[in-house]
Design an enzyme around this catalytic site. Sequence first.
Site, PDB file in Angstrom:
ATOM      1  N   LYS A  78       0.836  -1.199   0.000  1.00 49.89           N
ATOM      2  CA  LYS A  78       0.000   0.000   0.000  1.00 49.89           C
ATOM      3  C   LYS A  78       0.875   1.256   0.000  1.00 49.89           C
ATOM      4  CE  LYS A  78      -3.958   1.777   2.734  1.00 49.89           C
ATOM      5  NZ  LYS A  78      -4.814   1.465   3.896  1.00 49.89           N
ATOM      6  N   SER A 156      -9.675   1.563   3.128  1.00 57.01           N
ATOM      7  CA  SER A 156      -8.857   2.407   2.278  1.00 57.01           C
ATOM      8  C   SER A 156      -7.860   1.640   1.423  1.00 57.01           C
ATOM      9  CB  SER A 156      -8.100   3.416   3.147  1.00 57.01           C
ATOM     10  OG  SER A 156      -7.180   2.757   4.023  1.00 57.01           O
ATOM     11  N   SER A 180      -9.965  -1.015   7.097  1.00 55.74           N
ATOM     12  CA  SER A 180      -9.365  -0.817   5.770  1.00 55.74           C
ATOM     13  C   SER A 180      -8.758  -2.057   5.140  1.00 55.74           C
ATOM     14  CB  SER A 180      -8.305   0.287   5.831  1.00 55.74           C
ATOM     15  OG  SER A 180      -8.916   1.541   5.984  1.00 55.74           O
TER      16      SER A 180
END
Length: 447
Positions: A78, A156, A180
């Site tokens: 990420k 997210s 997330s």
Amino acid sequence: MRFITDTIPVLKARLARGETSCEALVAGALEAAAAPAAASVFTTLYPEAALAAARHADAQRAAGVAPPALAGLPVSIKDLYDVAGETTLAGSVVCRGEPAALADAPAVARLRSAGAALLGKTNMTEFAFSGVGINPHHGTPRNPADAALARIPGGSSSGAAVSVALGLAVAGLGSDTGGSIRIPAALCGLVGFKSTQSRVPRQGALELSRSLDTVCAMTRSVADCLTVDAVLAGAPLAVQRRPLAGLRLALPQTVLLDALEPAVAQAYAHALTRLSAAGAQLIEIPLGELAEIPRLNAPGGFSPVEAYAVHHQRLARARAQFDPRVAARIELGASVLAREYIAMQDHRADWIARVEALLEGFDAVLCPTVPVLAPAMDELVASDEAFFKANGLLLRNTFAFNYLDGCAFSLPCQAAGELPVGLMLASVRGDDARLASVALAVEQALA
């Protein structure tokens, strides 16, 4: 079309038999990452480094050397994590021009040490502040579960989820502050594991909320999650496989079952039927304490208060460059006083102690990961009202266990051919190993 569909043990067996090579897997994943289906999944690719890691793993196997846990296998990271020599953007444009990281984040360094072929950095909600996954700066990756309708991937960790769902990676390193990892895992049909927060070091990850942020990953199976978790944490969990028969599973009746979309309610009921038939004891409990969270987490909430402390200078300098929805949520923390913030911490500690006492004697808590199927993307892009309504629903169930500082898995529980639905298994802090044993048994029963 998904490029890699095998779990890590199956891939390792194929590699050992010479049916494929790490170089072929990584080269294919890099090629697939450039296809239209993977649009907006990655913000940066590392083709040379990933191929070098793959070739090194192949050379180890050829020499008869036992390779590390993730040797030569494609893994995504990420865009929240520091990579030495790069500025960490965290899905933003406002961070461009800020100093480059001097070292890899511990999570990234440990993946490298385990031999992972790091494909690149994945797209995300700006500064990790939404469960929807929409990013106005870098585009939004489309959920691969529906070829007919563009649906959100969840956030997210949006790009992380889609990288695994498309078969570009065996695992996606993400983070989980309010859901997330588990939200996009549920919406994209993956397994996500949110460990107890203290299990994996958070250094080198751009903060959203230091009280809640957790470093973790999503994969195709519980066993794969445990393989990656062992690398991230620096040690494996002591998981003992257990039969499902006799396990005591709590079914909270407050908040977590409200406003379930019919398809979610049906998949959840079907999962409970299968678990009961396999001998699990399903015990309904009120757990009315869940309804206290909005009041105890006020004013502002941990994420806005702590994110404002991180980003207030960026907001003062360049608010117009923020995703306006993210900026508005961060600014909710601007007016919270120190005494109010300390009271929030005290209220949370008291609540955790009370809920831990109520959950003593249960092997896990069960509920839907999110109460809805992945919503259509266009309406949420166009409408603030629709966006914030969906965001609240997506985060509602998962956030309860971040607030508890607990651990949790999301497992797919939909029938074949249906849109993904997640079943969440959760427990209290430090109970990761026991919860993993439950997750393995539940996964087998639902297979």
